[in-house]
Design a protein around this motif. Structure first.
Motif, PDB file in Angstrom:
ATOM      1  N   PHE A  38     -50.400 -28.729 -25.924  1.00 33.86           N
ATOM      2  CA  PHE A  38     -49.650 -27.985 -26.931  1.00 33.86           C
ATOM      3  C   PHE A  38     -49.759 -26.474 -26.705  1.00 33.86           C
ATOM      4  N   ARG A  39     -50.906 -26.018 -26.240  1.00 32.44           N
ATOM      5  CA  ARG A  39     -51.047 -24.587 -25.926  1.00 32.44           C
ATOM      6  C   ARG A  39     -50.146 -24.202 -24.749  1.00 32.44           C
ATOM      7  N   ALA A  40     -50.006 -25.101 -23.782  1.00 30.05           N
ATOM      8  CA  ALA A  40     -49.129 -24.826 -22.637  1.00 30.05           C
ATOM      9  C   ALA A  40     -47.672 -24.664 -23.081  1.00 30.05           C
ATOM     10  N   LEU A  41     -47.321 -25.289 -24.197  1.00 35.67           N
ATOM     11  CA  LEU A  41     -45.964 -25.148 -24.743  1.00 35.67           C
ATOM     12  C   LEU A  41     -45.818 -23.886 -25.595  1.00 35.67           C
ATOM     13  N   GLY A  42     -46.951 -23.210 -25.875  1.00 32.87           N
ATOM     14  CA  GLY A  42     -46.905 -21.974 -26.648  1.00 32.87           C
ATOM     15  C   GLY A  42     -47.398 -22.096 -28.076  1.00 32.87           C
ATOM     16  N   PHE A  43     -47.862 -23.278 -28.469  1.00 33.78           N
ATOM     17  CA  PHE A  43     -48.387 -23.464 -29.827  1.00 33.78           C
ATOM     18  C   PHE A  43     -49.818 -22.942 -29.896  1.00 33.78           C
ATOM     19  N   ARG A  44     -50.174 -22.322 -31.035  1.00 35.30           N
ATOM     20  CA  ARG A  44     -51.511 -21.758 -31.231  1.00 35.30           C
ATOM     21  C   ARG A  44     -52.051 -22.145 -32.598  1.00 35.30           C
ATOM     22  N   ALA A  45     -53.362 -22.316 -32.696  1.00 33.57           N
ATOM     23  CA  ALA A  45     -54.002 -22.709 -33.955  1.00 33.57           C
ATOM     24  C   ALA A  45     -53.724 -21.698 -35.065  1.00 33.57           C
ATOM     25  N   GLU A  46     -53.688 -20.424 -34.724  1.00 33.13           N
ATOM     26  CA  GLU A  46     -53.466 -19.409 -35.756  1.00 33.13           C
ATOM     27  C   GLU A  46     -52.025 -19.421 -36.275  1.00 33.13           C
ATOM     28  N   ARG A  47     -51.133 -20.079 -35.549  1.00 31.16           N
ATOM     29  CA  ARG A  47     -49.734 -20.245 -35.973  1.00 31.16           C
ATOM     30  C   ARG A  47     -49.401 -21.745 -36.016  1.00 31.16           C
ATOM     31  N   TRP A  48     -50.302 -22.524 -36.598  1.00 34.23           N
ATOM     32  CA  TRP A  48     -50.187 -23.979 -36.600  1.00 34.23           C
ATOM     33  C   TRP A  48     -48.901 -24.471 -37.236  1.00 34.23           C
ATOM     34  N   GLN A  49     -48.318 -23.677 -38.140  1.00 36.34           N
ATOM     35  CA  GLN A  49     -47.094 -24.089 -38.817  1.00 36.34           C
ATOM     36  C   GLN A  49     -45.941 -24.307 -37.827  1.00 36.34           C
ATOM     37  N   GLU A  50     -45.981 -23.611 -36.688  1.00 40.04           N
ATOM     38  CA  GLU A  50     -44.924 -23.806 -35.678  1.00 40.04           C
ATOM     39  C   GLU A  50     -44.964 -25.231 -35.119  1.00 40.04           C
ATOM     40  N   LEU A  51     -46.161 -25.750 -34.878  1.00 45.52           N
ATOM     41  CA  LEU A  51     -46.269 -27.124 -34.396  1.00 45.52           C
ATOM     42  C   LEU A  51     -45.897 -28.099 -35.509  1.00 45.52           C
ATOM     43  N   GLU A  52     -46.300 -27.819 -36.720  1.00 50.72           N
ATOM     44  CA  GLU A  52     -45.919 -28.686 -37.846  1.00 50.72           C
ATOM     45  C   GLU A  52     -44.394 -28.801 -37.936  1.00 50.72           C
ATOM     46  N   THR A  53     -43.708 -27.686 -37.865  1.00 49.23           N
ATOM     47  CA  THR A  53     -42.244 -27.680 -37.923  1.00 49.23           C
ATOM     48  C   THR A  53     -41.652 -28.450 -36.754  1.00 49.23           C
ATOM     49  N   ALA A  54     -42.194 -28.239 -35.560  1.00 49.63           N
ATOM     50  CA  ALA A  54     -41.693 -28.936 -34.374  1.00 49.63           C
ATOM     51  C   ALA A  54     -41.897 -30.447 -34.483  1.00 49.63           C
ATOM     52  N   LEU A  55     -43.022 -30.874 -35.051  1.00 51.30           N
ATOM     53  CA  LEU A  55     -43.283 -32.305 -35.226  1.00 51.30           C
ATOM     54  C   LEU A  55     -42.313 -32.916 -36.237  1.00 51.30           C
ATOM     55  N   ARG A  56     -41.966 -32.176 -37.275  1.00 50.69           N
ATOM     56  CA  ARG A  56     -40.971 -32.656 -38.248  1.00 50.69           C
ATOM     57  C   ARG A  56     -39.607 -32.817 -37.579  1.00 50.69           C
ATOM     58  N   GLU A  57     -39.217 -31.828 -36.798  1.00 56.24           N
ATOM     59  CA  GLU A  57     -37.930 -31.896 -36.103  1.00 56.24           C
ATOM     60  C   GLU A  57     -37.927 -33.047 -35.104  1.00 56.24           C
ATOM     61  N   HIS A  58     -39.032 -33.228 -34.416  1.00 55.12           N
ATOM     62  CA  HIS A  58     -39.180 -34.321 -33.452  1.00 55.12           C
ATOM     63  C   HIS A  58     -38.957 -35.668 -34.151  1.00 55.12           C
ATOM     64  N   ALA A  59     -39.560 -35.844 -35.330  1.00 51.57           N
ATOM     65  CA  ALA A  59     -39.436 -37.092 -36.082  1.00 51.57           C
ATOM     66  C   ALA A  59     -38.002 -37.340 -36.539  1.00 51.57           C
TER      67      ALA A  59
END
Length: 113
Positions: A38-59
């Motif tokens: 996930f870090r290789a894709l540009g996601f970071r723990a301090e901006r975790w909401q970006e991964l949350e949003t991406a997971l929602r869109e993925h679903a």
């Protein structure tokens, strides 16, 4: 197994700690290996909401496969591409469960496909 859409994907429950302290944690004994992807894709723990949003869109954007029933509920797997904030993409498998007596999916885990 036939493909379907994840039921009520737009209402999916994603616990912040699961994203921040597991999927994006460089210290978690299991999550740290997933965090590398996930870090290789540009996601970071301090901006975790970006991964949350991406997971929602993925679903919402990909078909789900039923993983069967258990005493806890119905399991689903959603496989497809996930694009990070810097435009890099990877195929990921995201596991969800709709608990018995509920009608919304909950994030179980995500990993490279």
């Amino acid at each position: 197994m036939p493909s379907v859409k994840l039921p009520n994907a737009d209402l999916a429950v994603i616990e912040p700690a699961k994203v921040r302290d597991y999927l994006l944690s460089e210290l978690h004994p299991v999550g740290r290996f997933k965090a590398q992807v996930f870090r290789a894709l540009g996601f970071r723990a301090e901006r975790w909401q970006e991964l949350e949003t991406a997971l929602r869109e993925h679903a919402t954007n990909h078909d789900a496969r039923s993983g069967g029933e258990s005493e806890y509920g119905t399991k689903y797997e959603v496989r497809g591409s996930l694009t990070g904030p810097e435009g890099r993409t990877a195929e990921v498998l995201v596991a969800w469960i709709v608990r018995t007596g509920e009608n919304v999916p909950r994030l179980v885990t995500a990993q490279p496909a």
